[in-house]
Design a protein around this motif. Structure first.
Motif, mmCIF file in Angstrom:
data_model
loop_
_atom_site.group_PDB
_atom_site.id
_atom_site.type_symbol
_atom_site.label_atom_id
_atom_site.label_comp_id
_atom_site.label_asym_id
_atom_site.label_seq_id
_atom_site.Cartn_x
_atom_site.Cartn_y
_atom_site.Cartn_z
ATOM 1 N N TYR A 1 0.821 -1.211 0.000
ATOM 2 C CA TYR A 1 0.000 0.000 0.000
ATOM 3 C C TYR A 1 0.855 1.261 0.000
ATOM 4 N N CYS A 2 1.987 1.203 0.678
ATOM 5 C CA CYS A 2 2.800 2.408 0.868
ATOM 6 C C CYS A 2 3.731 2.684 -0.304
ATOM 7 N N GLU A 3 3.658 1.857 -1.345
ATOM 8 C CA GLU A 3 4.525 2.064 -2.503
ATOM 9 C C GLU A 3 4.033 3.222 -3.377
ATOM 10 N N ASN A 4 2.806 3.655 -3.160
ATOM 11 C CA ASN A 4 2.219 4.711 -3.985
ATOM 12 C C ASN A 4 2.142 6.034 -3.220
ATOM 13 N N ASN A 5 3.221 6.356 -2.521
ATOM 14 C CA ASN A 5 3.299 7.601 -1.762
ATOM 15 C C ASN A 5 2.170 7.699 -0.746
ATOM 16 N N VAL A 6 1.924 6.585 -0.037
ATOM 17 C CA VAL A 6 0.873 6.513 0.970
ATOM 18 C C VAL A 6 1.496 6.351 2.352
ATOM 19 N N SER A 7 1.007 7.118 3.296
ATOM 20 C CA SER A 7 1.399 6.952 4.699
ATOM 21 C C SER A 7 0.174 6.507 5.483
ATOM 22 N N ARG B 1 -7.894 7.529 -5.804
ATOM 23 C CA ARG B 1 -7.508 8.628 -4.923
ATOM 24 C C ARG B 1 -7.310 9.934 -5.686
ATOM 25 N N ASP C 1 -6.362 11.854 3.039
ATOM 26 C CA ASP C 1 -7.131 11.704 1.799
ATOM 27 C C ASP C 1 -8.219 10.650 1.962
ATOM 28 N N THR D 1 -4.704 3.130 -5.554
ATOM 29 C CA THR D 1 -3.975 3.112 -6.818
ATOM 30 C C THR D 1 -4.733 3.755 -7.968
#
Length: 242
Positions: free
Chosen positions: A6-12, A166, A37, A163
């Motif tokens: 999940y965090c590979e797409n600039n997600v924290s 958002r 978001d 992905t």
């Protein structure tokens, strides 16, 4: 630092404190909302949607309207499948009621902003799942149990949002704000034009009233002058013999 896909797409991912556990912790949670978001709203199956959760949802709707996932956890504690579905339906209805009530209070029923707000929220995304069964399934590589836990469906929906959706949600929110601003400007211009028309109408009405007043004075003046002429004639007639 664990490599979560999940965090590979600039997600924290932020795990906030629970609600009403402590006043200071609740403030921490509320302070995070303007920065998110999306939100995963977790409620217990055996204590669904308390008053505090309802209040928190009102705060959440101001910030993550287009990306709220409602997770009803510990669904395995409800043994009967029909009872589980009843709980999910109840939570779905309460969420819709809360969203509709907030839209009415904020924008007024049947306004364009009201419709935009409800359209942006869409249908509540409610997932009933068993975290315990999901963990057991992952440890034992039991795909059937993972499916039955409800976690796979939730995981797929969350993955699609992060992905694919958002960015669209952010753009849609921006577009709707632009449209809303444009509508406000149009309404303001319409009000100003209406006010200008009223001013012109007021001027025309005052001018007409003044003209009517002058006409009345003119007629009255003519009557008075006629009376003076008549009185002068009568006086002359009386004085003539002398």
């Amino acid at each position: 630092y664990y490599p979560i896909p999940y965090c590979e797409n600039n997600v924290s991912i932020i795990d906030t404190p629970g609600l009403n556990d402590d006043e200071a912790m609740t403030r921490v949670t509320l302070g995070v909302l303007p920065k998110v978001d999306a939100a995963i709203f977790v409620v217990m199956a055996n204590a669904p949607f308390s008053r505090f959760e309802g209040d928190f949802l009102n705060n959440l709707l101001s910030h993550a309207l287009g990306g709220i996932f409602f997770v009803v956890t510990a669904i395995d504690r409800i043994r009967k499948a029909e009872e589980r579905q009843k709980i999910l339906n109840l939570i779905h209805e309460r969420i819709e009621t809360a969203v509709t009530r907030r839209a009415e209070e904020q924008f007024g029923k049947d306004s364009e902003e009201y419709r935009l707000y409800l359209r942006r929220f869409g249908q509540p995304r409610v997932f009933g799942l068993s975290g315990y069964d999901a963990l057991e399934a992952r440890v034992g590589n039991d795909l059937e149990l993972l499916e039955a836990s409800g976690f796979k469906a939730f995981e797929g929906a969350l993955s699609r949002f992060l992905t694919e959706e958002r960015g669209a949600v952010a753009l849609r929110a921006l577009a709707e704000r632009v449209v809303s601003l444009g509508e406000k400007l149009l309404r303001t211009l319409e009000l100003q034009r209406g006010a200008a028309q009223l001013r012109v109408q007021d001027f025309d009405r005052a001018a007409a009233e003044m003209e009517a007043g002058l006409e009345a004075l003119r007629r009255q003046g003519e009557l008075v002058l006629g009376e003076i002429d008549a009185a002068a004639g009568r006086a002359a007639a009386r004085a003539h013999p002398y």
